[in-house]
Design an enzyme around this catalytic site. Structure first.
Site, short mmCIF file in Angstrom:
data_model
loop_
_atom_site.label_atom_id
_atom_site.label_comp_id
_atom_site.label_asym_id
_atom_site.label_seq_id
_atom_site.Cartn_x
_atom_site.Cartn_y
_atom_site.Cartn_z
N HIS A 146 -30.32 51.11 -25.77
CA HIS A 146 -29.01 51.24 -25.11
C HIS A 146 -27.93 50.38 -25.77
O HIS A 146 -26.94 50.03 -25.12
CB HIS A 146 -29.14 50.88 -23.62
CG HIS A 146 -29.91 51.90 -22.82
ND1 HIS A 146 -30.47 51.65 -21.59
CD2 HIS A 146 -30.20 53.20 -23.10
CE1 HIS A 146 -31.08 52.74 -21.14
NE2 HIS A 146 -30.94 53.69 -22.04
N THR A 213 -39.10 47.80 -15.92
CA THR A 213 -38.11 48.89 -15.83
C THR A 213 -38.42 49.76 -14.62
O THR A 213 -39.59 49.99 -14.30
CB THR A 213 -38.07 49.74 -17.11
OG1 THR A 213 -37.16 50.84 -16.92
CG2 THR A 213 -39.44 50.28 -17.53
P1 OAD Z 1 -33.53 48.46 -13.23
O1 OAD Z 1 -32.65 47.46 -12.57
O2 OAD Z 1 -33.36 49.89 -12.89
O3 OAD Z 1 -35.05 48.10 -12.95
C1 OAD Z 1 -35.51 46.80 -13.12
C2 OAD Z 1 -36.99 46.77 -12.79
O4 OAD Z 1 -37.46 45.47 -13.06
C3 OAD Z 1 -37.31 47.09 -11.34
O5 OAD Z 1 -38.34 48.08 -11.29
C4 OAD Z 1 -37.82 45.75 -10.78
O6 OAD Z 1 -38.86 45.91 -9.81
C5 OAD Z 1 -38.35 45.11 -12.03
N1 OAD Z 1 -38.38 43.64 -12.00
C6 OAD Z 1 -37.60 42.78 -11.30
N2 OAD Z 1 -37.94 41.52 -11.58
C7 OAD Z 1 -38.94 41.57 -12.49
C8 OAD Z 1 -39.69 40.59 -13.19
N3 OAD Z 1 -39.49 39.28 -13.01
N4 OAD Z 1 -40.65 41.01 -14.07
C9 OAD Z 1 -40.87 42.33 -14.26
N5 OAD Z 1 -40.17 43.30 -13.63
C10 OAD Z 1 -39.22 42.93 -12.77
O7 OAD Z 1 -33.39 48.21 -14.81
P2 OAD Z 1 -33.79 49.19 -16.00
O8 OAD Z 1 -34.99 49.99 -15.67
O9 OAD Z 1 -33.80 48.36 -17.23
O10 OAD Z 1 -28.50 51.30 -18.70
O11 OAD Z 1 -32.53 50.13 -16.03
C11 OAD Z 1 -32.44 51.12 -17.02
C12 OAD Z 1 -31.01 51.27 -17.45
O12 OAD Z 1 -30.18 51.50 -16.29
C13 OAD Z 1 -30.41 50.04 -18.07
O13 OAD Z 1 -30.68 49.92 -19.45
C14 OAD Z 1 -28.95 50.24 -17.84
C15 OAD Z 1 -29.01 50.69 -16.40
O14 OAD Z 1 -27.90 51.41 -15.98
C16 OAD Z 1 -27.35 51.19 -19.31
O15 OAD Z 1 -26.64 50.23 -19.19
C17 OAD Z 1 -27.03 52.37 -20.16
#
Ligand code: OAD
Length: 269
Positions: A146, A213
């Site tokens: 991204h 994620t």
């Molecule tokens: P999300 O905020 O959607 O998901 C974060 C995940 O991390 C969730 O499933 C949480 O349960 C988990 N989580 C929280 N704390 C954690 C920890 N300490 N260790 C492991 N996991 C943990 O974020 P992404 O999946 O990265 O896109 O989101 C995908 C995309 O959506 C991002 O790249 C961004 C966003 O809009 C763009 O900016 C284009």
């Protein structure tokens, strides 16, 4: 123990105790079958998301209350239309995020992934994160799916510009067009090379780790499906197993900064 019981690692399943540490107050056990898959893996493909940086103090997007998208509307801040409407607002928000990330430090999860690359024959690290913390932890050849928060791009020519001029809406020194942050917004294409390399890695790896994620944003979320249909062992690491958890062979329920340092202990240094 049924197959589905084997999948989710809580405190009392699996058979090989992790050598040290714990996940919060719950001791971790890693199933023997996962240890075997890890030790035998020739090519590990890792996809990380915002959760990996959570313990560095960088907010995730979708966690209730702390997630950025629980406070802000992505349609106002993360689309090309939003930039066209109010570029100064976009720059204020991204500059705030740059400051926040610049003050953050890689956590033990980032560091463990950098170490993992030295303990397996081949590792491909694909990140949805734009914060650069994997690189600062020592990971090389990170595929930034991204984009990168600190990059400036000309919105007209798409070229990378090293420095922004500090104006409310910085401009390209070449053509005078508006600069924009070098991240991928909703509705935009993933950079071609990142897409190609990530899909190729997912299709050819034998172990796929999906870490921190929500697996809600495609095409990144599709990488796990590609890997699984090509026969790789799939592992999800997340304190809150996602809606896709059933599609993985193993789910390690815990924080990346705790689970990953434990996991790499199974591989010889
Ligand atoms: P999300 O905020 O959607 O998901 C974060 C995940 O991390 C969730 O499933 C949480 O349960 C988990 N989580 C929280 N704390 C954690 C920890 N300490 N260790 C492991 N996991 C943990 O974020 P992404 O999946 O990265 O896109 O989101 C995908 C995309 O959506 C991002 O790249 C961004 C966003 O809009 C763009 O900016 C284009």
């Amino acid at each position: 123990m049924s197959h589905s019981n084997d999948r989710r690692l809580t405190g009392n399943r699996g058979s090989t105790p992790v050598k040290s540490g714990n996940l919060g107050s719950t001791p971790v056990k890693v199933p023997d079958a996962l240890v075997a898959a890890l030790c035998a893996a020739q090519h590990v493909c890792v996809l990380t998301g915002a959760g990996v940086s959570a313990e560095s103090g960088v907010p995730t997007f979708r966690d209730a209350q702390s997630g950025l998208w629980s406070k802000y509307d992505p349609l106002d801040l993360a689309t090309p239309e939003a930039f066209a409407r109010d570029p100064a607002l976009i720059w204020r928000w991204y500059r705030w995020r740059r400051e926040l990330v610049a003050a953050a430090k890689p956590n033990p999860g980032h560091k463990a992934l950098a170490t993992l690359a030295t303990r397996v024959p081949k590792l491909t690290l694909v990140t949805q994160n734009v914060d650069g913390l994997h690189q600062r932890a020592g990971s090389c050849d990170v595929i930034e799916f991204h984009g990168n928060l600190f990059e400036n791009r000309c919105s007209v020519e798409n070229c990378v510009v090293a420095e922004d001029d500090g104006a409310d809406i910085p401009t390209c020194p070449g053509c005078g067009g508006k600069l924009r942050p070098g991240v991928v917004w909703f509705g935009e294409a993933i950079p071609k090379q990142a897409l190609h390399q990530s899909f190729a890695a997912a299709a050819s790896c034998d172990l796929f780790l999906s870490i921190g994620t929500s697996s809600l944003v495609y095409p990144a979320a599709g990488l796990a499906e590609i890997a699984r249909s090509a026969g790789a062992t799939g592992v999800e690491i997340n304190p809150n197993p996602t809606a896709h958890a059933d599609g993985f062979d193993f789910v390690l329920q815990g924080n990346a900064a705790a689970v990953l340092p434990e996991l790499i202990e199974y591989l010889p240094a």
